[in-house]
Design an enzyme around this catalytic site. Sequence first.
Site, PDB file in Angstrom:
ATOM      1  N   THR A   4       0.798  -1.229   0.000  1.00 49.56           N
ATOM      2  CA  THR A   4       0.000   0.000   0.000  1.00 49.56           C
ATOM      3  C   THR A   4       0.831   1.281   0.000  1.00 49.56           C
ATOM      4  OG1 THR A   4      -1.433   1.332   1.454  1.00 49.56           O
ATOM      5  CG2 THR A   4      -0.161  -0.380   2.517  1.00 49.56           C
ATOM      6  N   GLU A  35       0.217   3.597   1.825  1.00 49.31           N
ATOM      7  CA  GLU A  35       0.331   4.023   3.229  1.00 49.31           C
ATOM      8  C   GLU A  35       1.744   3.785   3.761  1.00 49.31           C
ATOM      9  OE1 GLU A  35      -2.087   5.351   5.703  1.00 49.31           O
ATOM     10  OE2 GLU A  35      -2.705   6.059   3.740  1.00 49.31           O
ATOM     11  N   TYR A  72      -1.716   0.123  10.917  1.00 48.08           N
ATOM     12  CA  TYR A  72      -1.992  -0.568   9.652  1.00 48.08           C
ATOM     13  C   TYR A  72      -0.757  -0.511   8.743  1.00 48.08           C
ATOM     14  CZ  TYR A  72      -3.683  -0.993   4.809  1.00 48.08           C
ATOM     15  OH  TYR A  72      -3.830  -1.341   3.486  1.00 48.08           O
ATOM     16  N   LYS A  79       1.697  -3.463   7.406  1.00 47.96           N
ATOM     17  CA  LYS A  79       1.878  -3.701   5.966  1.00 47.96           C
ATOM     18  C   LYS A  79       3.356  -3.579   5.574  1.00 47.96           C
ATOM     19  CE  LYS A  79      -2.267  -4.400   4.009  1.00 47.96           C
ATOM     20  NZ  LYS A  79      -2.589  -5.419   3.005  1.00 47.96           N
TER      21      LYS A  79
HETATM   22  P1  NDP Z   1     -11.653  -4.644   1.925  1.00 46.14           P
HETATM   23  O1  NDP Z   1     -11.646  -4.089   3.301  1.00 46.14           O
HETATM   24  O2  NDP Z   1     -12.785  -4.347   1.021  1.00 46.14           O
HETATM   25  O3  NDP Z   1     -11.530  -6.242   2.008  1.00 46.14           O
HETATM   26  C1  NDP Z   1     -10.721  -6.859   2.965  1.00 46.14           C
HETATM   27  C2  NDP Z   1     -10.943  -8.354   2.886  1.00 46.14           C
HETATM   28  O4  NDP Z   1     -10.134  -8.994   3.885  1.00 46.14           O
HETATM   29  C3  NDP Z   1     -12.395  -8.789   3.172  1.00 46.14           C
HETATM   30  O5  NDP Z   1     -12.711  -9.890   2.362  1.00 46.14           O
HETATM   31  C4  NDP Z   1     -12.314  -9.220   4.628  1.00 46.14           C
HETATM   32  O6  NDP Z   1     -13.313 -10.147   4.997  1.00 46.14           O
HETATM   33  C5  NDP Z   1     -10.950  -9.884   4.628  1.00 46.14           C
HETATM   34  N1  NDP Z   1     -10.406 -10.062   5.971  1.00 46.14           N
HETATM   35  C6  NDP Z   1     -10.361  -9.173   6.988  1.00 46.14           C
HETATM   36  N2  NDP Z   1      -9.803  -9.725   8.083  1.00 46.14           N
HETATM   37  C7  NDP Z   1      -9.504 -10.997   7.743  1.00 46.14           C
HETATM   38  C8  NDP Z   1      -8.948 -12.094   8.452  1.00 46.14           C
HETATM   39  N3  NDP Z   1      -8.605 -11.986   9.731  1.00 46.14           N
HETATM   40  N4  NDP Z   1      -8.786 -13.264   7.808  1.00 46.14           N
HETATM   41  C9  NDP Z   1      -9.152 -13.403   6.512  1.00 46.14           C
HETATM   42  N5  NDP Z   1      -9.714 -12.401   5.788  1.00 46.14           N
HETATM   43  C10 NDP Z   1      -9.877 -11.218   6.412  1.00 46.14           C
HETATM   44  O7  NDP Z   1     -10.259  -4.217   1.253  1.00 46.14           O
HETATM   45  P2  NDP Z   1      -9.927  -3.901  -0.287  1.00 46.14           P
HETATM   46  O8  NDP Z   1     -10.548  -4.932  -1.130  1.00 46.14           O
HETATM   47  O9  NDP Z   1     -10.155  -2.463  -0.545  1.00 46.14           O
HETATM   48  O10 NDP Z   1      -8.344  -4.090  -0.276  1.00 46.14           O
HETATM   49  C11 NDP Z   1      -7.739  -5.351  -0.545  1.00 46.14           C
HETATM   50  C12 NDP Z   1      -6.337  -5.356   0.018  1.00 46.14           C
HETATM   51  O11 NDP Z   1      -5.571  -4.331  -0.564  1.00 46.14           O
HETATM   52  C13 NDP Z   1      -6.232  -5.142   1.525  1.00 46.14           C
HETATM   53  O12 NDP Z   1      -5.165  -5.925   1.987  1.00 46.14           O
HETATM   54  C14 NDP Z   1      -5.894  -3.674   1.658  1.00 46.14           C
HETATM   55  O13 NDP Z   1      -5.195  -3.438   2.856  1.00 46.14           O
HETATM   56  C15 NDP Z   1      -5.027  -3.484   0.444  1.00 46.14           C
HETATM   57  N6  NDP Z   1      -5.017  -2.163  -0.145  1.00 46.14           N
HETATM   58  C16 NDP Z   1      -6.194  -1.569  -0.494  1.00 46.14           C
HETATM   59  C17 NDP Z   1      -6.193  -0.354  -1.131  1.00 46.14           C
HETATM   60  C18 NDP Z   1      -7.453   0.341  -1.516  1.00 46.14           C
HETATM   61  O14 NDP Z   1      -7.405   1.550  -1.779  1.00 46.14           O
HETATM   62  N7  NDP Z   1      -8.574  -0.350  -1.616  1.00 46.14           N
HETATM   63  C19 NDP Z   1      -4.915   0.326  -1.466  1.00 46.14           C
HETATM   64  C20 NDP Z   1      -3.744  -0.418  -1.069  1.00 46.14           C
HETATM   65  C21 NDP Z   1      -3.808  -1.613  -0.453  1.00 46.14           C
HETATM   66  P3  NDP Z   1     -14.801  -9.657   5.450  1.00 46.14           P
HETATM   67  O15 NDP Z   1     -15.533  -9.356   4.165  1.00 46.14           O
HETATM   68  O16 NDP Z   1     -15.317 -10.828   6.190  1.00 46.14           O
HETATM   69  O17 NDP Z   1     -14.606  -8.426   6.293  1.00 46.14           O
HETATM   70  P1  GDR Z   2      -6.981   5.652   3.563  1.00 43.33           P
HETATM   71  O1  GDR Z   2      -8.501   5.747   3.102  1.00 43.33           O
HETATM   72  O2  GDR Z   2      -6.795   5.946   4.990  1.00 43.33           O
HETATM   73  O3  GDR Z   2      -6.190   6.467   2.577  1.00 43.33           O
HETATM   74  O4  GDR Z   2      -6.692   4.090   3.364  1.00 43.33           O
HETATM   75  P2  GDR Z   2      -9.753   6.497   3.722  1.00 43.33           P
HETATM   76  O5  GDR Z   2     -10.744   6.575   2.640  1.00 43.33           O
HETATM   77  O6  GDR Z   2     -10.179   5.887   5.016  1.00 43.33           O
HETATM   78  O7  GDR Z   2      -9.182   7.962   4.063  1.00 43.33           O
HETATM   79  C1  GDR Z   2      -8.660   8.815   3.062  1.00 43.33           C
HETATM   80  C2  GDR Z   2      -8.412  10.195   3.653  1.00 43.33           C
HETATM   81  O8  GDR Z   2      -9.665  10.815   3.961  1.00 43.33           O
HETATM   82  C3  GDR Z   2      -9.578  11.419   5.240  1.00 43.33           C
HETATM   83  N1  GDR Z   2     -10.911  11.534   5.846  1.00 43.33           N
HETATM   84  C4  GDR Z   2     -11.705  10.527   6.211  1.00 43.33           C
HETATM   85  N2  GDR Z   2     -11.547   9.186   6.101  1.00 43.33           N
HETATM   86  C5  GDR Z   2     -12.559   8.378   6.524  1.00 43.33           C
HETATM   87  N3  GDR Z   2     -12.447   7.062   6.397  1.00 43.33           N
HETATM   88  N4  GDR Z   2     -13.703   8.903   7.090  1.00 43.33           N
HETATM   89  C6  GDR Z   2     -13.894  10.250   7.233  1.00 43.33           C
HETATM   90  O9  GDR Z   2     -14.921  10.682   7.744  1.00 43.33           O
HETATM   91  C7  GDR Z   2     -12.855  11.096   6.757  1.00 43.33           C
HETATM   92  N5  GDR Z   2     -12.710  12.447   6.696  1.00 43.33           N
HETATM   93  C8  GDR Z   2     -11.534  12.693   6.135  1.00 43.33           C
HETATM   94  C9  GDR Z   2      -8.649  10.485   6.014  1.00 43.33           C
HETATM   95  O10 GDR Z   2      -8.169  11.132   7.176  1.00 43.33           O
HETATM   96  C10 GDR Z   2      -7.606  10.184   4.955  1.00 43.33           C
HETATM   97  O11 GDR Z   2      -6.648  11.185   4.909  1.00 43.33           O
HETATM   98  C11 GDR Z   2      -7.163   3.402   2.208  1.00 43.33           C
HETATM   99  C12 GDR Z   2      -7.424   1.941   2.617  1.00 43.33           C
HETATM  100  O12 GDR Z   2      -8.053   1.288   1.537  1.00 43.33           O
HETATM  101  C13 GDR Z   2      -6.132   1.233   2.940  1.00 43.33           C
HETATM  102  O13 GDR Z   2      -6.394  -0.169   3.120  1.00 43.33           O
HETATM  103  C14 GDR Z   2      -5.157   1.419   1.775  1.00 43.33           C
HETATM  104  O14 GDR Z   2      -3.938   0.801   2.079  1.00 43.33           O
HETATM  105  C15 GDR Z   2      -4.952   2.894   1.483  1.00 43.33           C
HETATM  106  O15 GDR Z   2      -6.212   3.472   1.170  1.00 43.33           O
HETATM  107  C16 GDR Z   2      -4.042   3.120   0.288  1.00 43.33           C
END
Ligand code: NDP
Ligand code: GDR
Length: 375
Positions: free
Chosen positions: A135, A137, A159, A163
């Site tokens: 990520t 992050e 987090y 990671k």
């Molecule tokens: P989601 O939160 O939508 O999905 C996370 C998945 O992980 C869900 O299927 C969840 O299951 C499962 N999970 C959570 N805890 C466990 C556990 N203990 N054991 C097994 N499975 C588990 O995430 P995204 O699809 O958005 O992201 C996918 C991956 O990419 C994640 O690892 C995230 O950290 C990473 N990532 C995401 C980004 C983004 O912007 N979306 C950017 C960079 C990295 P359940 O449905 O039951 O909760």
């Molecule tokens: P992020 O995503 O932390 O970048 O992680 P998120 O959408 O939670 O926050 C993005 C930015 O928005 C600001 N923010 C808020 N965020 C949330 N969730 N709720 C609020 O009310 C709010 N107001 C402002 C946050 O402070 C932040 O700066 C996501 C996840 O998908 C991670 O798993 C992944 O690794 C990174 O993106 C890349």
Amino acid sequence: MKKYKVALITGITGQDGSYLAELLLEKGYEVHGIKRRASSLNTERVDHIYQDNHEKDQKFFLHYGDLTDSSNLTRIIKDVQPDEVYNLGAQSHVAVSFECPEYTADVDAIGTLRLLEAIRFLGLEKKTKFYQASTSELYGEVQEIPQSETTPFHPRSPYAVAKMYAYWIVVNYRESYGMYACNGILFNHESPRRGETFVTRKITRAIANISQGLESCLYLGNMDALRDWGHAKDYVRMQWMMLQQENADDFVIATGKQISVREFVKLSALEAGITLEFSGEGLNEIATVTVISGDNADALSIGDVIVKVDPRYFRPAEVETLLGDPSKAKNILGWVPQITVEEMCAEMVANDLNKAKQHALLKSNGFNVAVTVEN
Ligand code: NDP
Ligand code: GDR
């Protein structure tokens, strides 16, 4: 020997897992996914795939499991004998990781180690390719703009620290055991399937609900935060491409453009026919409706205040700005994102408006509809 490839996806019930499963099935893979046991059904994002499971040549399978459970992971990998493992499972919410740091480390850091070690223990390290969902992050307190594969890491949350362990253990298994293991350093990516508490989906959902009179105000934290937002569909394509190379390598996946949370709010509102004007500063910042066009926001009036700040959403340490440099992915893999942030926002608002209108219709016909607004 099977005539097609077999993939195992952790996190298949999440946003990326569901899009990746669709992509791999389209490509003829047999797809296995790990789902967690929950007290309510949690397979909504893959139900449309699962419904076909009575067909004779079934190619989609779900297994109960958890990234905290080594013996379970080892048994699943032994049974499935995957050609490719995509580790997308994670406690993926940055703000939640401050509340549950130990659990986040267990799942996101040690969970990755458990998978790699299971592959090695089973003697599959030369057969099974491994993709790790790393990520942006990791960059946290950014050391240079834009961020590339060579930018130093400075994680800013439990987090991100978890990671970071996962990132390096993947590199370590590649270097130590010659495993085909790689990190996709993905910047934020969204879609209509995005979890409701991430900021983009929270915004599109609230704008839709407010426009239909189901909610009155959207409360946000840091609206100055800048993110490089892409579409999940583009990003899962890249996850697959990374495992089809001659040699394993790590890649930044990003659009190379960034906008603020505030700009994303404005964009979402415009998609619903609402023009917003922001005023005030810090905790007193608000957004007021100045123009209403079309017929999507009949529940609103000019002058309504529909966005406010709630300090509850501030984080103990914030990542203020992220902007990726995807040149390596473009040059080596030929990957270019196809969906712009504007197109993605339009798709998300349309999806949430559709849902909000259904709720509003039910409500106006006397049905008791509860819209969850707590985030
Ligand atoms: P989601 O939160 O939508 O999905 C996370 C998945 O992980 C869900 O299927 C969840 O299951 C499962 N999970 C959570 N805890 C466990 C556990 N203990 N054991 C097994 N499975 C588990 O995430 P995204 O699809 O958005 O992201 C996918 C991956 O990419 C994640 O690892 C995230 O950290 C990473 N990532 C995401 C980004 C983004 O912007 N979306 C950017 C960079 C990295 P359940 O449905 O039951 O909760
Ligand atoms: P992020 O995503 O932390 O970048 O992680 P998120 O959408 O939670 O926050 C993005 C930015 O928005 C600001 N923010 C808020 N965020 C949330 N969730 N709720 C609020 O009310 C709010 N107001 C402002 C946050 O402070 C932040 O700066 C996501 C996840 O998908 C991670 O798993 C992944 O690794 C990174 O993106 C890349």
